[in-house]
Structure formats: structure tokens, C-alpha cells
Design an enzyme around this catalytic site. Structure first.
Site, PDB file in Angstrom:
ATOM      1  N   GLU A  60      36.163  33.553  36.366  1.00  0.00           N
ATOM      2  CA  GLU A  60      36.113  33.765  37.815  1.00  0.00           C
ATOM      3  C   GLU A  60      36.586  35.195  38.034  1.00  0.00           C
ATOM      4  OE1 GLU A  60      37.599  34.707  40.825  1.00  0.00           O
ATOM      5  OE2 GLU A  60      38.589  32.871  41.469  1.00  0.00           O
ATOM      6  N   GLU A  76      39.404  44.619  42.059  1.00  0.00           N
ATOM      7  CA  GLU A  76      40.287  44.277  40.935  1.00  0.00           C
ATOM      8  C   GLU A  76      39.689  44.652  39.585  1.00  0.00           C
ATOM      9  OE1 GLU A  76      41.295  40.152  41.402  1.00  0.00           O
ATOM     10  OE2 GLU A  76      42.740  40.570  42.992  1.00  0.00           O
TER      11      GLU A  76
END
EC number: 2.1.1.319
Length: 532
Positions: free
Chosen positions: A255, A264
Site C-alpha cells: 500500500e 511520501e
């Protein structure tokens, strides 16, 4: 004989080697360069032919700088932990011809790669002490905060309670049991280990759950408490850039999505894991991602953003004039992308999308993402910016399942994201809107966003492509405005909470008031002028 063994047998003749620490004292003399691996440590040695002196470099920390076609400087880091990079020792080397220098550089790169993956000879799950590629591109303070955040159970709970997310992953795995049954699976960034356990439930032969944060210990504990598949899951604490696995994977599951899909920068680790661990023709869950974009109109949001900087318009704040900082504050607030869930009716044009194929993209492809924009306005309005969301495809052999964060769909913990322009543009129905969304990765594990939206000329001459108005803004995806998390305004007077019985009585009183109101409305007004 392995390629490195062949390289180990090579000697590279140098025209001269000079010690950088004392060039005036040391003599510049011919030498021979050799590579070797001694007790698991890869070394580069320069042996001067007219003396017994030898310069030795550990390739895990050595660097090569090119000064010319045949001249280089080889240096070794003095400390991996120092804030400012410094070097313990170095030599100036010069080759006789360009071919010798090229052969040496090729060998240097091969041996340096070997030095950076020496963890392969360590026990499974043990990370090499050498500096990894992740550490080279991500600043230490950002990585520390990132792994601290995901090492806490409360944040894992937040993701697990996103039932749209978790339920879609469960369905994608269970609907495609044939892709998992009897297969080796690697869970990239396993977190709590929930996806690893899904894969084990689907019949995976073995799952390697790779997690770099302290959550790895919680994952071990959770998996051990589920004995039905605990013996088929191995938790490895470390980064996918560093760890080694004893076998290739048939399936990667992860994920890796962040805000705007790429925030990120975990997608880079996802494709690194693909290149390092996945066997040919392996499966990736998810397989493809898409960034969707559409211009939007939201007057309330625009006013809210603009009003934030009003504080800095005070000319007498305890005797201080704050207005010199108003412009900077205004620009700062509009540099924050807005994360919230919005009504899809705010969109003023049909959306477009940009596809990221995780099975084909290289790590470097994520460093810079450039998306040309083109829309056709469906109404006359002010365009306040660009709304974005994403979806991903789980391309299973049995079922293809999409997971979306689109406005109007069930809300996820990603919500949607909107880039608000400080200068809106006006459009007419049918008018063409063009622009550019440019994402540049930075070392804080996020992206700088450059957005430009332009309205093309309307009416005669529009086909010639003239721009009527244009607006540009820069955003930092690392510092969004989480609009959903803002506290709600409270009424001025706070009343103590009512007991359940009192609440019931209140409902009865309200009905009586309504009846009384109807009765009063039926009576003709008396002494109207006096009341006025």
C-alpha cells in the site's frame, strides 16, 4: 567464474598516483590498481611500483571524482554520521590513456555495487551497515519522522479503519486466490502485517513482510497470535533497499500510495522491490495508478484561504505594524494544498488522468512528473484551482478491481486534494482551459508542485491559440492544509448537556410551541400601530 571474480583478476596500470594529504612530500609515481574482496569487505588498492607503499580504500565509503578524461580523485568518507561530509584520505590518479580510465571506471562501479549489497551474506532480515540508496536521496530528519509516525499503533489503526481501503485490498486478494495460492509473496512496507495475512489466507506458500519502522515488532506479535498462518509469514525489519531475501517473489503486494498518489515517495521503494525481488512475469498488487485532475470553482474555500492572512494586515498590533509580512503570509497560505472531501458538482470540466504503470516505471521516473493539462469548461464561472485524486488497479488473473479516492465515491483517509490559485481565472462554457502540473521530488519524501492554468481566447481568433488569462502557483505537497481536521466553531454560550429524559421533554415542548404559533397566526392582529 563470476563477473566479479574475473574483475578481481584484472590489474589496471596507472601513469601516476599522488597522495592528496601531502602532495608536496609524496612522489608521483606509476602504480597498479586492483579490486578484491577480503572477509566480506570490498577494497580498492593502489600499489606504487617504485615502493612498497599501498593506498587502500573501502569501496563502501569510497567515491571517485572525474577531473578529466584520464585524471581522477579517489577519496574515502571519514564518517557516515557527520552532518557535513568530509574525507579521511584520498589520492590523485592519472591513467595512460582514455581506454584504461574507462575500463577502471566500469570496474569501480561494479565493485561499488557489490560493496553496497554485502548484506546478502548476512542472515535473512539483517541489514548491512553500509549506507543505502534510500539514505542517499532522503534526508535523515524526514526519514526519522516518517518511520516514527508509522511505528505507532494509532496511525495503523487509522488506516485499518479505512474500510474502503482495507476492504478493497481484501477483495482484490481473495478474488484472485489463484495468483497467491502456493506462491512466494513480498509485502513491501507491511506495517501491521494485515496484507501479509490476507495473502496467507489466500494460500500463499510464504510471505516476507518487510517493514522498516518499529511497527515490525507489533506485526510479529500480531502474526504470532494468528497461528493458522503464522508459520508462513516472516517479518523482516529493514528497508527494501537494504535487506536480502533467500528467494524470488511471485507476487508483490503493498500500500504505497500517498496524497496525490506519489506523496511520501514510497512508490519508488515499491519499484525497487520489483527490480530486486520479483521473478519474471510476477504480479504486482496494485499494478497501475492514475492521477485524476479537473478544474474546480469554490468561492467559499477561496475566501477562507484569503482570509487567513488578514491577521497580518494589522497596523497596530501592540504597537507593531504587521503589514510588511502580509504578502509573505498570503503566499504561504496559498502554497498549501487543501486536503478534504468536496462535492463533485464543484468541478467545472470533465476530468483527465495521468497513468503510472508500476510494472514498467523506473525509480528515476518518479523524480519528476510533468503533466500537460487540457480541459473544456462546462459552465461560466471563476476557476479557483485544480482538484486531484487517484485510483489504482489490482490487475488479478481472475478479477480486475479498481480502488478510487474520487469525489462522490465513499470517502477514504486520503480524501481528495485541491491546489487553490491565489488569482482565479474566469471561463465561459465551452472555453478551453490549458496548463501544466509539474511535480519535482525533494529529499523530505514529498514533492514541489508547480501549477499553471490558462484560459484560451473565446470567440473569433480562439482557434489561433491565444491566451486570454493565466495564473500560476507553487505548492509544497509536504505541508498540506488538512481542512477536515479543523475544529468546529462552538456557540458563544455553552449549555450543559441535557439528560435523556429532558431531551424527550424538549421535543414535546417544541410541538406545543408549534401549536401555539399556529394559533397565534390565526388570530387577527390587534393594535398594530401600537406594536409598531
Amino acid at each position: 567464474v563470476s563477473p566479479l571474480k574475473k574483475l578481481e583478476q584484472l590489474e589496471f596500470s596507472l601513469d601516476s598516483v599522488t597522495d592528496l594529504s601531502s602532495p608536496s612530500v609524496s612522489s608521483s609515481s606509476p602504480a597498479v590498481a586492483t579490486f578484491s574482496c577480503v572477509n566480506g569487505v570490498t577494497e580498492l588498492r593502489f600499489l606504487q611500483s617504485d615502493s612498497a607503499h599501498c593506498f587502500t580504500f573501502d569501496l563502501a565509503s569510497a567515491q571517485l571524482f572525474k577531473l578529466g578524461l584520464v585524471q581522477f580523485i579517489c577519496v574515502s568518507d571519514s564518517s557516515e554520521s557527520s552532518e557535513e561530509k568530509s574525507f579521511s584520505h584520498g589520492v590523485n590518479i592519472k591513467f595512460r590513456n582514455e581506454k584504461d580510465s574507462k575500463d577502471f571506471c566500469d570496474s569501480f562501479e561494479e565493485w561499488r555495487k557489490e560493496a553496497l549489497v554485502q548484506g546478502s551474506s548476512l542472515p535473512n532480515g539483517t541489514v548491512s551497515a553500509n549506507r543505502s540508496k534510500f539514505d542517499d536521496k532522503i534526508e535523515a530528519s524526514s526519514a526519522k519522522m516518517y518511520f516514527h509516525y508509522y511505528g505507532q499503533l494509532l496511525h495503523q489503526q487509522n488506516m485499518l479503519q479505512d474500510y474502503v481501503r482495507t476492504g478493497t485490498y481484501y477483495a482484490a486478494v481473495m478474488e484472485n486466490r489463484s495468483d497467491f495460492a502456493g506462491r512466494v509473496v513480498v509485502d513491501v512496507g507491511a506495517g501491521s502485517g494485515i496484507l501479509s495475512m490476507f495473502a496467507a489466507q489466500a494460500g500463499a506458500k510464504h510471505v516476507y513482510a518487510v517493514e522498516a519502522s518499529e511497527m515490525a515488532e507489533y506485526a510479529r506479535k500480531l502474526i504470532a497470535g494468528n497461528p493458522l498462518f503464522a508459520d508462513r509469514i516472516t517479518v523482516i525489519k529493514g528497508k527494501v533497499e537494504d535487506i536480502e531475501l533467500p528467494e524470488k517473489a511471485d507476487v508483490l503486494i503493498s500500500e504505497p500510495m500517498g496524497t496525490l498518489l506519489v506523496n511520501e515517495r514510497m512508490l519508488e521503494s515499491y519499484v525497487i522491490a520489483r527490480d530486486r525481488f520479483m521473478s519474471p512475469n510476477g504480479k504486482m498488487f496494485p499494478t497501475v495508478g492514475r492521477i485524476h485532475m479537473a478544474p474546480f470553482s469554490d468561492e467559499f474555500l477561496f475566501i477562507e484561504m484569503a482570509n487567513k492572512a488578514i491577521f497580518w494586515q494589522q497596523q497596530n498590533y501592540y504597537g507593531v505594524d504587521l503589514t510588511p509580512l502580509f504578502g509573505s503570509a498570503h503566499q504561504g497560505y496559498f502554497s498549501q494544498p487543501v486536503v478534504d472531501a468536496f462535492d463533485p458538482r464543484l468541478l467545472v470540466a470533465p476530468p483527465m488522468f495521468h497513468t503510472l504503470d508500476f510494472t514498467q516505471m523506473k525509480e528515476e521516473d518518479f523524480y519528476e512528473i510533468d503533466i500537460p493539462l487540457k480541459f473544456t469548461a462546462s459552465m461560466c464561472t471563476r476557476v479557483h484551482g485544480l482538484a486531484c485524486w487517484f485510483d489504482v488497479l489490482f490487475d488479478g488473473s481472475t478479477v480486475q478491481r479498481w480502488f478510487t479516492t474520487a469525489p462522490g465515491a465513499p470517502t477514504t483517509h486520503w480524501y481528495q486534494i485541491r491546489c487553490v490559485l491565489s488569482q482565479p481565472i474566469y471561463v465561459m462554457a465551452g472555453q478551453e482551459i490549458t496548463g501544466r502540473l509539474h511535480l519535482i521530488a525533494h529529499s523530505a519524501q514529498s514533492y514541489t508542485i508547480d501549477l499553471t492554468l490558462s484560459a484560451k481566447m473565446w470567440g473569433p481568433g480562439a482557434s489561433q491559440g491565444g491566451i486570454l488569462q493565466s495564473s500560476t502557483c507553487k505548492f509544497d505537497l509536504k505541508e498540506p492544509y488538512y481542512r477536515m481536521s479543523q475544529p468546529q466553531a462552538y456557540p458563544a454560550a455553552q449549555e450543559p448537556p441535557l439528560q435523556p429524559q429532558e431531551q424527550l421533554n424538549t421535543q414535546g415542548i417544541q410541538i406545543q410551541n408549534d401549536d401555539l404559533e399556529d394559533e397565534l397566526l390565526q388570530q387577527p392582529p390587534q393594535n398594530t400601530s401600537a406594536q409598531l
